[in-house]
Write a protein that holds these residues in place. Structure first.
Motif, PDB file in Angstrom:
ATOM      1  N   ALA A 131       0.811  -1.215   0.000  1.00  0.00           N
ATOM      2  CA  ALA A 131       0.000   0.000   0.000  1.00  0.00           C
ATOM      3  C   ALA A 131       0.846   1.268   0.000  1.00  0.00           C
ATOM      4  CB  ALA A 131      -0.938   0.004   1.213  1.00  0.00           C
ATOM      5  N   ILE A 132       2.131   1.139   0.353  1.00  0.00           N
ATOM      6  CA  ILE A 132       3.020   2.312   0.354  1.00  0.00           C
ATOM      7  C   ILE A 132       4.140   2.178  -0.679  1.00  0.00           C
ATOM      8  CG2 ILE A 132       2.534   2.892   2.767  1.00  0.00           C
ATOM      9  CD1 ILE A 132       5.224   1.601   3.527  1.00  0.00           C
ATOM     10  N   ASN A 133       4.104   1.098  -1.460  1.00  0.00           N
ATOM     11  CA  ASN A 133       5.095   0.849  -2.514  1.00  0.00           C
ATOM     12  C   ASN A 133       6.515   0.714  -1.954  1.00  0.00           C
ATOM     13  OD1 ASN A 133       5.499   0.374  -5.323  1.00  0.00           O
ATOM     14  ND2 ASN A 133       6.434   2.391  -5.538  1.00  0.00           N
ATOM     15  N   ARG A 134       6.621  -0.017  -0.848  1.00  0.00           N
ATOM     16  CA  ARG A 134       7.946  -0.309  -0.295  1.00  0.00           C
ATOM     17  C   ARG A 134       7.931  -1.764   0.207  1.00  0.00           C
ATOM     18  NH1 ARG A 134      12.317   3.043   1.890  1.00  0.00           N
ATOM     19  NH2 ARG A 134      13.682   1.754   3.154  1.00  0.00           N
ATOM     20  N   VAL A 135       8.210  -2.672  -0.692  1.00  0.00           N
ATOM     21  CA  VAL A 135       8.165  -4.088  -0.354  1.00  0.00           C
ATOM     22  C   VAL A 135       9.570  -4.576  -0.021  1.00  0.00           C
ATOM     23  CG1 VAL A 135       7.610  -6.404  -1.197  1.00  0.00           C
ATOM     24  CG2 VAL A 135       6.159  -4.452  -1.822  1.00  0.00           C
ATOM     25  N   GLN A 136       9.721  -5.094   1.190  1.00  0.00           N
ATOM     26  CA  GLN A 136      11.014  -5.627   1.652  1.00  0.00           C
ATOM     27  C   GLN A 136      10.711  -6.704   2.687  1.00  0.00           C
ATOM     28  OE1 GLN A 136      12.753  -1.880   2.831  1.00  0.00           O
ATOM     29  NE2 GLN A 136      11.578  -1.761   4.721  1.00  0.00           N
ATOM     30  N   SER A 137      11.262  -7.858   2.507  1.00  0.00           N
ATOM     31  CA  SER A 137      10.907  -8.998   3.344  1.00  0.00           C
ATOM     32  C   SER A 137      11.604  -8.948   4.695  1.00  0.00           C
ATOM     33  CB  SER A 137      11.281 -10.300   2.631  1.00  0.00           C
ATOM     34  OG  SER A 137      12.695 -10.418   2.554  1.00  0.00           O
ATOM     35  N   PHE A 138      11.047  -9.721   5.637  1.00  0.00           N
ATOM     36  CA  PHE A 138      11.685  -9.876   6.941  1.00  0.00           C
ATOM     37  C   PHE A 138      13.067 -10.483   6.768  1.00  0.00           C
ATOM     38  CE2 PHE A 138      12.770 -12.566  10.567  1.00  0.00           C
ATOM     39  CZ  PHE A 138      12.710 -11.651  11.613  1.00  0.00           C
ATOM     40  N   ASP A 139      13.187 -11.463   5.874  1.00  0.00           N
ATOM     41  CA  ASP A 139      14.484 -12.113   5.665  1.00  0.00           C
ATOM     42  C   ASP A 139      15.529 -11.104   5.193  1.00  0.00           C
ATOM     43  OD1 ASP A 139      13.381 -14.511   6.399  1.00  0.00           O
ATOM     44  OD2 ASP A 139      13.115 -15.266   4.355  1.00  0.00           O
ATOM     45  N   MET A 140      15.107 -10.152   4.361  1.00  0.00           N
ATOM     46  CA  MET A 140      16.038  -9.136   3.873  1.00  0.00           C
ATOM     47  C   MET A 140      16.552  -8.275   5.028  1.00  0.00           C
ATOM     48  SD  MET A 140      15.226  -6.061   1.178  1.00  0.00           S
ATOM     49  CE  MET A 140      14.902  -7.183  -0.181  1.00  0.00           C
ATOM     50  N   ILE A 141      15.642  -7.868   5.916  1.00  0.00           N
ATOM     51  CA  ILE A 141      16.039  -7.049   7.068  1.00  0.00           C
ATOM     52  C   ILE A 141      16.911  -7.868   8.013  1.00  0.00           C
ATOM     53  CG2 ILE A 141      15.220  -5.628   8.975  1.00  0.00           C
ATOM     54  CD1 ILE A 141      14.378  -4.519   6.303  1.00  0.00           C
ATOM     55  N   GLU A 142      16.505  -9.100   8.249  1.00  0.00           N
ATOM     56  CA  GLU A 142      17.273  -9.973   9.145  1.00  0.00           C
ATOM     57  C   GLU A 142      18.690 -10.168   8.618  1.00  0.00           C
ATOM     58  OE1 GLU A 142      16.460 -14.151  11.477  1.00  0.00           O
ATOM     59  OE2 GLU A 142      16.008 -14.074   9.331  1.00  0.00           O
TER      60      GLU A 142
END
Length: 451
Positions: free
Chosen positions: A176-187
């Motif tokens: 909805a905000i056009n910022r898709v980033q997975s939990f795995d990416m942050i981890e």
């Protein structure tokens, strides 16, 4: 939170990263004014440096920053070259005066730049100002743009603090905000930072975003706690589509209502405090051994254009398009447009577009607001003495209202914000702000306009 406080949490109050805020800057301040103040900086005066990188790879619809989506990297190289020239222009005015205590890279997306370019900017700073080993380097990172070995190389350059724009882990919210980033990416990013020896990792979270629910936001907070960042900043999303066209891409019908916004903010505060984080000011949280928490305990917390900080430097020098500087009672902002910025730099001019020179009254108000936000208490006598008698009466009336609702207690000239009301401290600061409450002929006032 007390029921009578909820209206304050929903208030649209200034963030007070400066006083007066940039909304009140105008063209009456010139580059010559800035040059004069730079020339008066003392030899060993501590400096806080900010470098603005306006480029992003993708457009985040919620964003309120001065940024542009750029796919031609050669344009970024031109910008880095201009930054080096601006740094040289400012360094020439300082003539060896000033000592950097911190360097903060913000944006936009600083890691849109390759590490080599970031190193070039640091080298320009080193040549003009010098960088000692105790100068703290911080950078904001988009986890989607972290390249192989970026973290190790940034750590080798001396970056001790890295901040990730998480916003929310929920996939529907991210869409909805056009910022898709997975939990795995942050981890993965956090793991790389820890292995590189970075011991000051910060997450930015937003409440009030489209599609947010209490249950999903609770899961995002649980994931945040599982990754154990050293700091967490929790900001309220400001939906201003008339001023920020990109926000028109957000479905306003999907935004949380006022009550849910308050519930989301309360949930974040409760969960972070329960997990052992220390509440810092009104929107930051830090582990007890983090430098920000230590500064808060020791009464050294400050607020500047980057938010709450343990950096004691009063003088801030901003570099890049739209960057803001503050030198000895003068706030200035650079040209926002790249065209105007490049034109000034090419002509050898400081790229100042607007600013404000603080009056004695504004200096007094700024000091008291700093104490309220950073220490939770302040002696308001300097403000009452500086403003007109009628304004002093109005300020006292507003403070009486806040005291009646239990946010503050005050006796004599000392205003104390109750510990549980610290997330509402902007509303207390606002009570002292003539820009928010223009002087009236009668002392009868109301905080309703802020609620």
């Amino acid at each position: 939170m007390k029921p009578e406080w909820r209206k304050y949490l929903a208030a649209r109050a200034p963030r007070y990263t400066s006083y007066p805020s940039a909304l009140h800057f105008d063209s009456s301040v010139s580059r010559e004014d800035y040059a004069d103040r730079l020339s008066a900086v003392e030899l060993y005066e501590p400096l806080s440096l900010y470098v603005h990188v306006p480029f992003c790879k993708k457009l985040c619809w919620y964003c309120g920053c001065n940024m542009r989506v750029e796919n031609d990297y050669s344009r970024a190289l031109r910008y880095v070259s201009a930054l080096a020239k601006e740094i040289s222009l400012v360094g020439g005015r300082l003539a060896g005066a000033g000592r950097p205590r911190s360097v903060h890279f913000g944006g936009g997306t600083p890691n849109y730049l390759l590490v080599d370019e970031i190193a070039d900017i640091l080298q320009a700073i080193e040549l003009e100002f010098g960088l000692t080993d105790d100068a703290r380097l911080a950078i904001e990172l988009d986890p989607r743009l972290i390249r192989d070995d970026d973290i190790n190389r940034l750590a080798d350059l001396g970056f001790e603090r890295m901040s990730l724009g998480v916003q929310d882990f929920d996939h529907e919210v991210q869409l909805a905000i056009n910022r898709v980033q997975s939990f795995d990416m942050i981890e993965s990013a956090v793991g790389e930072m820890r292995r590189a020896g970075v011991n000051d990792i910060s997450f930015d979270l937003l409440y009030g975003l489209p599609k947010q629910t209490l249950g999903a936001f609770k899961e995002s907070l649980e994931k945040t706690l599982a990754l154990a960042p050293d700091r967490v900043a929790v900001f309220g999303y400001a939906h201003l589509p008339s001023a920020l066209p990109r926000q028109r891409l957000i479905d306003s019908e999907s935004l949380p209502g006022a009550d849910l916004r308050v519930d989301l903010a309360e949930l974040a505060d409760e969960m972070l405090i329960a997990a052992g984080y220390r509440r810092i000011g009104f929107d930051h949280y830090a582990k007890p051994d983090n430098p920000l928490a230590v500064a808060d305990r020791e009464g050294r917390l400050r607020r500047n254009f980057q938010g709450f900080t343990d950096d004691l430097a009063v003088t801030t020098l901003g570099f890049g398009a739209s960057a803001i500087s503050s030198v000895n009672g003068l706030h200035v902002q650079n040209e926002k447009s790249l065209t105007g910025y490049y034109d000034d730099i090419a002509a050898g001019r400081l790229p100042v577009a607007r600013g404000i020179e603080l009056t004695a009254t504004e200096i007094a108000i700024a000091g008291v607001i700093q104490d309220l936000l950073c220490k939770g208490s302040a002696n308001i006598a300097p403000v009452l003495a500086a403003v007109a008698p009628g304004e002093a009466v109005e300020i006292c009336a507003r403070l009486d209202m806040l005291e009646a609702d239990g946010l503050i207690s005050w006796g004599g000239n000392i205003v104390l914000i109750e510990a549980e009301a610290r997330p509402l401290s902007r509303c207390v600061a606002m009570a002292l702000d003539p820009y928010e409450f223009p002087h009236k002929s009668k002392p009868s006032v109301s905080l309703a306009r802020a609620i």
